[in-house]
Scaffold this motif. Sequence first.
Motif, mmCIF file in Angstrom:
data_model
loop_
_atom_site.group_PDB
_atom_site.id
_atom_site.type_symbol
_atom_site.label_atom_id
_atom_site.label_comp_id
_atom_site.label_asym_id
_atom_site.label_seq_id
_atom_site.Cartn_x
_atom_site.Cartn_y
_atom_site.Cartn_z
ATOM 1 N N THR A 270 0.877 -1.180 0.000
ATOM 2 C CA THR A 270 0.000 0.000 0.000
ATOM 3 C C THR A 270 0.910 1.224 0.000
ATOM 4 O O THR A 270 1.849 1.315 0.795
ATOM 5 N N ASN B 122 -6.740 1.862 -0.276
ATOM 6 C CA ASN B 122 -7.938 1.963 0.565
ATOM 7 C C ASN B 122 -8.272 0.579 1.128
ATOM 8 O O ASN B 122 -7.784 -0.443 0.652
ATOM 9 N N ARG B 123 -9.101 0.578 2.130
ATOM 10 C CA ARG B 123 -9.375 -0.649 2.877
ATOM 11 C C ARG B 123 -10.057 -1.718 2.027
ATOM 12 O O ARG B 123 -9.720 -2.902 2.096
ATOM 13 N N LEU C 175 -7.515 -3.283 -0.313
ATOM 14 C CA LEU C 175 -6.560 -4.113 0.445
ATOM 15 C C LEU C 175 -7.186 -5.453 0.810
ATOM 16 O O LEU C 175 -6.604 -6.524 0.577
ATOM 17 N N CYS D 225 -2.706 3.265 8.319
ATOM 18 C CA CYS D 225 -3.645 3.974 7.449
ATOM 19 C C CYS D 225 -3.181 3.973 5.992
ATOM 20 O O CYS D 225 -2.033 3.687 5.678
ATOM 21 N N GLY D 226 -4.109 4.363 5.123
ATOM 22 C CA GLY D 226 -3.828 4.468 3.703
ATOM 23 C C GLY D 226 -4.045 5.879 3.206
ATOM 24 O O GLY D 226 -3.763 6.852 3.925
ATOM 25 N N LEU E 83 -6.614 1.194 7.364
ATOM 26 C CA LEU E 83 -6.603 -0.019 6.530
ATOM 27 C C LEU E 83 -6.651 -1.276 7.375
ATOM 28 O O LEU E 83 -7.359 -2.229 7.049
#
Lengths: 213, 78
Positions: A9, A47-48, A51, A75-76, A82
């Motif tokens: 990421t 983004n989550r 991922l 985080c992303g 994330l």
Amino acid sequence: MEKKTILATRPDFELTTKYISSWAKKVLDFAQEKEVVVFDLDKEKANRQALEAVIREQSPDFIFLNGHGDYDKVCGQNNECLVGADDNEEILSGKVVYALSCRSAGILGKKAVEKGALSYIGYTEDFIFLYDGKQKSFPLQDKIAELFLSPSNQVVFSLLGGSSPREASQNSKDSFLANVKKLLTSEAPKEQKGIVRYLLWDRHHQACWEKKE
Amino acid sequence: MDQEQEIKNLVIARLGVLPEDIGISIGSSGNFNKEEMIIHVKSGDEIGKKITKVEMDFLKGLKQGVHYGKEDHLSNSA
């Protein structure tokens, strides 16, 4: 032989994420040269949802998280969480993880390993790096930032080269120390010697958590 | 002069010898130039405390040979 796979990421929305994501790209370029399959979630793709989908559908061997973080999260893009402790850390189960992120080895890393991650390498406190203010637009040409981000990259270079997570972390720490020694020699500019304390900070706070045997 | 002020002065003096164009990234706390780092240390806010902690940990570590790699590593089983 089955090809190794890595998921990264790489958020990029301000100076810190621009730097770490630019340097992370060097690792991914190396991986591609070595015929490792790369899933690169850069910028808005960090983004989550993306991922979790890549992990679920592609089951990468290694996960390289770059971004801001805290003791319980990484985080992303635009600081979307994330992976969080007591949230979705089980998505890292069966994976070897390196998080170039502040503090996340403090809680998230341990919880991820408890929930089945093979290993979690990260930092128990803030990952601090210095940079050359004149090179802000060209992170890869920044020789000051290189002192920090090259040792960080060593974790993933080592993992892709076949090192165990513990060995990979040790190689990274050795690389930090090599830069410390370089700066302490008489050839290094005097004003750069003050950088040493920040390299040692990162080195000291890099942790490698592994599953109990 | 109290001890806290002495420590601040020490950290500010150390920051003063860093390269002029240097910047620092302290994660989500932000990015700061040398002048801003000194202002934070002077004010004693969270950023200043972090910069001070890095300095004090380094000085404590010198006694243990931290710059030669002599320290306990954070490598463990969870």
